[in-house]
Write a protein that holds these residues in place. Structure first.
Motif, PDB file in Angstrom:
ATOM      1  N   UNK A  48       0.815  -1.217   0.000  1.00  0.00           N
ATOM      2  CA  UNK A  48       0.000   0.000   0.000  1.00  0.00           C
ATOM      3  C   UNK A  48       0.849   1.269   0.000  1.00  0.00           C
ATOM      4  N   UNK A  49       2.153   1.120   0.075  1.00  0.00           N
ATOM      5  CA  UNK A  49       3.019   2.299   0.138  1.00  0.00           C
ATOM      6  C   UNK A  49       3.024   3.031  -1.204  1.00  0.00           C
ATOM      7  N   UNK A  50       3.051   4.369  -1.158  1.00  0.00           N
ATOM      8  CA  UNK A  50       2.889   5.165  -2.370  1.00  0.00           C
ATOM      9  C   UNK A  50       4.104   5.205  -3.300  1.00  0.00           C
ATOM     10  N   UNK A  51       5.283   4.799  -2.802  1.00  0.00           N
ATOM     11  CA  UNK A  51       6.467   4.851  -3.671  1.00  0.00           C
ATOM     12  C   UNK A  51       7.431   3.721  -3.320  1.00  0.00           C
ATOM     13  N   UNK A  52       8.426   3.552  -4.165  1.00  0.00           N
ATOM     14  CA  UNK A  52       9.369   2.446  -3.970  1.00  0.00           C
ATOM     15  C   UNK A  52      10.210   2.600  -2.709  1.00  0.00           C
ATOM     16  N   UNK A  53      10.480   3.828  -2.288  1.00  0.00           N
ATOM     17  CA  UNK A  53      11.289   4.049  -1.088  1.00  0.00           C
ATOM     18  C   UNK A  53      10.575   3.536   0.156  1.00  0.00           C
ATOM     19  N   UNK A  54       9.326   3.924   0.336  1.00  0.00           N
ATOM     20  CA  UNK A  54       8.593   3.480   1.523  1.00  0.00           C
ATOM     21  C   UNK A  54       8.231   1.998   1.429  1.00  0.00           C
ATOM     22  N   UNK A  55       7.993   1.518   0.233  1.00  0.00           N
ATOM     23  CA  UNK A  55       7.744   0.087   0.032  1.00  0.00           C
ATOM     24  C   UNK A  55       8.998  -0.703   0.431  1.00  0.00           C
ATOM     25  N   UNK A  56      10.152  -0.220   0.010  1.00  0.00           N
ATOM     26  CA  UNK A  56      11.417  -0.870   0.369  1.00  0.00           C
ATOM     27  C   UNK A  56      11.684  -0.822   1.862  1.00  0.00           C
ATOM     28  N   UNK A  57      11.307   0.276   2.504  1.00  0.00           N
ATOM     29  CA  UNK A  57      11.503   0.413   3.941  1.00  0.00           C
ATOM     30  C   UNK A  57      10.688  -0.640   4.695  1.00  0.00           C
ATOM     31  N   UNK A  58       9.421  -0.800   4.334  1.00  0.00           N
ATOM     32  CA  UNK A  58       8.601  -1.807   5.015  1.00  0.00           C
ATOM     33  C   UNK A  58       9.102  -3.221   4.708  1.00  0.00           C
ATOM     34  N   UNK A  59       9.627  -3.438   3.518  1.00  0.00           N
ATOM     35  CA  UNK A  59      10.210  -4.741   3.184  1.00  0.00           C
ATOM     36  C   UNK A  59      11.411  -5.014   4.081  1.00  0.00           C
ATOM     37  N   UNK A  60      12.281  -4.026   4.227  1.00  0.00           N
ATOM     38  CA  UNK A  60      13.459  -4.187   5.088  1.00  0.00           C
ATOM     39  C   UNK A  60      13.064  -4.467   6.533  1.00  0.00           C
ATOM     40  N   UNK A  61      12.074  -3.737   7.032  1.00  0.00           N
ATOM     41  CA  UNK A  61      11.626  -3.940   8.411  1.00  0.00           C
ATOM     42  C   UNK A  61      11.029  -5.336   8.573  1.00  0.00           C
ATOM     43  N   UNK A  62      10.226  -5.771   7.599  1.00  0.00           N
ATOM     44  CA  UNK A  62       9.633  -7.109   7.656  1.00  0.00           C
ATOM     45  C   UNK A  62      10.683  -8.207   7.686  1.00  0.00           C
ATOM     46  N   UNK A  63      11.737  -8.041   6.892  1.00  0.00           N
ATOM     47  CA  UNK A  63      12.821  -9.026   6.879  1.00  0.00           C
ATOM     48  C   UNK A  63      13.562  -9.006   8.221  1.00  0.00           C
TER      49      UNK A  63
END
Length: 140
Positions: A48-63
């Motif tokens: 649901x993140x609006x851009x690749x930066x915030x999408x990547x941030x949540x991916x990193x946190x999830x990992x």
């Protein structure tokens, strides 16, 4: 997608077994605010993140949360490994042992198994982030 190094970044070496403590720590593994829920929450909400930066941030946190899951699971295993059933009864953790043996199972201290119902994944990025903050602030 993931790189798994087959060792813990922070090695865990428990010297004294304690099935009762293992039962308590297990809630951080699969309880409502545990690491399993946290990893799934972030990895699902990233879409649901609006851009690749915030999408990547949540991916990193999830990992990162998956790494926490492995550390907590290691704690539970080492606290309970090869303890005979009598020790589980003596420590007051016979319910966990009866259901799971000495394995690591995602559940709360009350014995409720992990449920995805404990996480929120909405179509709104801000709502998701507020839910993440609330879950991280919860005392487990």
């Amino acid at each position: 997608m993931f790189s798994y190094n087959k060792f813990l970044e922070f090695p865990i070496k428990i010297k004294n077994k304690n099935p009762r403590l293992a039962n308590i720590v297990a809630t951080q593994y699969g309880g409502p605010n545990g690491e399993l829920g946290a990893s799934l929450r972030y990895l699902s909400q990233r879409y649901t993140m609006p851009d690749d930066t915030t999408k990547g941030l949540l991916t990193d946190i999830g990992v990162e949360e998956l790494g926490h899951l492995e550390m907590v699971g290691t704690l539970v295993k080492q606290l309970s490994h090869k303890e005979p059933p009598e020790e589980w009864v003596k420590m007051g953790s016979w319910e966990y042992y009866a259901d799971n043996g000495a394995s690591v199972y995602p559940q709360s201290t009350q014995g409720s198994p992990f449920s995805a119902a404990s996480i929120a994944v909405t179509g709104d990025a801000l709502t998701n982030l507020y839910e993440d903050l609330a879950a991280e602030a919860a005392i487990s």
